[in-house]
Enzyme design. Structure first.
Site, PDB file in Angstrom:
ATOM      1  N   PHE A  32     -12.478  40.835  16.558  1.00 57.52           N
ATOM      2  CA  PHE A  32     -13.889  41.036  16.905  1.00 57.52           C
ATOM      3  C   PHE A  32     -14.114  42.158  17.918  1.00 57.52           C
ATOM      4  CE2 PHE A  32     -13.138  36.301  16.533  1.00 57.52           C
ATOM      5  CZ  PHE A  32     -13.299  36.291  15.159  1.00 57.52           C
ATOM      6  N   CYS A  33     -13.279  43.200  17.874  1.00 56.55           N
ATOM      7  CA  CYS A  33     -13.396  44.311  18.828  1.00 56.55           C
ATOM      8  C   CYS A  33     -13.428  43.801  20.266  1.00 56.55           C
ATOM      9  CB  CYS A  33     -14.625  45.169  18.522  1.00 56.55           C
ATOM     10  SG  CYS A  33     -14.474  46.123  17.003  1.00 56.55           S
ATOM     11  N   ALA A  34     -12.659  42.740  20.498  1.00 59.02           N
ATOM     12  CA  ALA A  34     -12.476  42.187  21.844  1.00 59.02           C
ATOM     13  C   ALA A  34     -11.035  41.702  21.924  1.00 59.02           C
ATOM     14  CB  ALA A  34     -13.460  41.062  22.112  1.00 59.02           C
ATOM     15  N   CYS A  54      -9.184  45.887  14.403  1.00 55.64           N
ATOM     16  CA  CYS A  54     -10.401  45.085  14.405  1.00 55.64           C
ATOM     17  C   CYS A  54     -10.683  44.558  12.997  1.00 55.64           C
ATOM     18  CB  CYS A  54     -11.564  45.960  14.868  1.00 55.64           C
ATOM     19  SG  CYS A  54     -12.653  45.193  16.044  1.00 55.64           S
TER      20      CYS A  54
END
Length: 453
Positions: free
Chosen positions: A375-377, A395
């Site tokens: 989740f781009c985290a 991602c």
């Protein structure tokens, strides 16, 4: 939530009409079903109201600010009125500036370019990459993931107490996590920042679509968000807040619109006088439709009433969390615990399943769109999963074949346009997949898990 409260939530606010609500998709097992869009945290469907407003304006399309014709003048008024509408939506201070950008990522990169020399930036590892990565040209202090809101404030206070008290500093924090949906103590973090002479920027990408955001009440210095998460089409975002750093910085992009006056010098070069208004960072022909669509979405959410929207979303959150809790193999990811207030974003893993495989089955066999991955985290998800932070991954890309250990998670997210049936279908699908398994075979293709032909 009690039955009476749930009924009240449904009565107070029906789902807002969104594009795609009647779209049907094929199932690999045969037949079609209405698509259940449960990936709002990535991009929320556009409100029908927003699309209608944009369609009504489209015949009057014209370039803004530098045209003498009627359509250019009309478009200029519409663009600047959109700026005022969004400024009011965010409850900005009278002397704040609002710059239209391409996205939250673009907004925070713009602010990163405007940092004063020697500025030190403090950011939690829990941030989305849009707010984690833009500061790398500055002195950055990355803070470990807190496990309570109070710990978040204490962690920041300790870090700020150790900084150079004479130089500029900036804190960047999310309003609501794009992984867990949990609300962060923004007001308290702002107070801690200001007590130590630092400023703070709020990444409201996941907060603004679900809760009112008041720059003045939260006492943040800047706020950034994206239109495509606020029920507007892709391509526009906002950075709003204090003007001084923005005016003192070189334009984010050099070009027409940002320049007030350009003259040739005797040595053959040019001298440029830049605007001091928001135009300084809006070079080129702006995305008028993008700005107008954000303003339309702001009006629609305000008119619908956030109290009603929040009440109904809390009902949906309770329904999903209760359903997942009934499946022992499901582990919901959380930083702050079950009682933490949150928006409609829930990430989880399923014992014995690769997350990409599970998400593919939800789509192919039930017509449900969720997201799988990091989740781009990446640092946050790896922390929550207890995995090696050095493990490589992309991602949204699976890192293991179906049935093998997965370093990814599954995220379900929803909002103002989500009907009850979508979350009910999702909960039932999770229960069936865990208890009965997938009905179809799947394989990896170009880094994705897809149904085998």
């Amino acid at each position: 939530m009690s039955v009476s409260t749930a009924a009240a939530a449904r009565t107070v606010c029906a789902p807002l009409p969104v594009l795609g609500r009647d779209v049907t998709v094929p199932l690999v097992t045969g037949g079609e079903v209405t698509y259940a869009a449960l990936d709002y945290a990535a991009s929320a469907p556009a409100l029908q109201r927003v699309w209608d407003d944009v369609a009504a304006y489209a015949p009057y399309y014209g370039s803004v600010h530098r045209g003498a014709g009627y359509l250019s003048q009309l478009s200029t008024d519409l663009f600047e009125n959109a700026r005022r509408t969004v400024t009011e939506f965010l409850d900005c201070r009278p002397d704040d500036q609002l710059v239209f950008t391409r996205s939250t990522t673009d907004s925070l990169n713009l602010l990163a370019r405007a940092l004063p020399a020697g500025c030190q930036v403090f950011v939690f590892e829990t941030e989305h990459h849009a707010s984690l990565l833009p500061w790398q040209d500055a002195r950055v202090t990355y803070l470990n993931a807190p496990r309570t809101p109070r710990q978040a404030v204490e962690t920041l206070e300790r870090a700020l107490a150790d900084r150079d008290p004479h130089g500029p500093a900036l804190v960047c924090v999310t309003g609501a996590s794009n992984v867990t949906g949990e609300l962060w103590p923004v007001r308290e973090l702002a107070a801690a920042a200001h007590a130590h002479g630092a400023r703070i920027v709020l990444d409201a990408a996941q907060l603004a679509p679900h809760h009112p955001v008041s720059v003045q009440e939260l006492d943040v210095d800047w706020v950034a968000f994206s239109g495509h998460k606020l029920y507007a089409p892709f391509g526009a975002g906002v950075l709003a807040g204090r003007a001084d750093w923005l005016v003192a910085a070189d334009p984010y992009l050099a070009g027409g619109g940002a320049s007030r006056k350009v003259t040739r010098r005797e040595d053959g070069g040019v001298d440029v006088e830049w605007h001091e208004s928001a135009a300084r960072h809006e070079a080129g022909s702006p995305n008028v439709i993008g700005a107008y669509s954000i303003a339309s979405a702001c009006k629609a959410l305000t008119e619908a009433g956030f109290d009603s929207l929040v009440a109904r979303e809390e009902y949906l959150i309770a329904k999903v969390r209760a359903g997942l809790a009934e499946v022992p193999q499901v582990k919901v990811l959380s930083l702050f615990g079950d009682d933490a207030p949150r928006v409609g974003v829930i990430s989880f893993v399923v014992e014995g399943w690769n997350s990409s495989h599970f998400a593919a089955a939800l789509s192919a066999e039930y017509g449900i769109g969720v997201r799988d991955g990091l989740f781009c985290a990446h640092p946050l998800v790896r922390t929550l999963l207890g995995s090696d932070p050095q493990t490589q991954g992309e991602c949204g890309a699976p890192e293991a074949a179906p049935g093998e250990k997965s370093l990814n998670a599954i995220r379900v997210s929803f909002g103002a346009g989500t009907p009850d049936e979508h979350v009910e279908r999702f909960v039932n699908a999770v229960r069936e997949l865990v208890s009965e398994g997938a009905q179809w075979q799947y394989r990896t293709e170009d880094g994705r898990c897809v149904p085998a032909v």
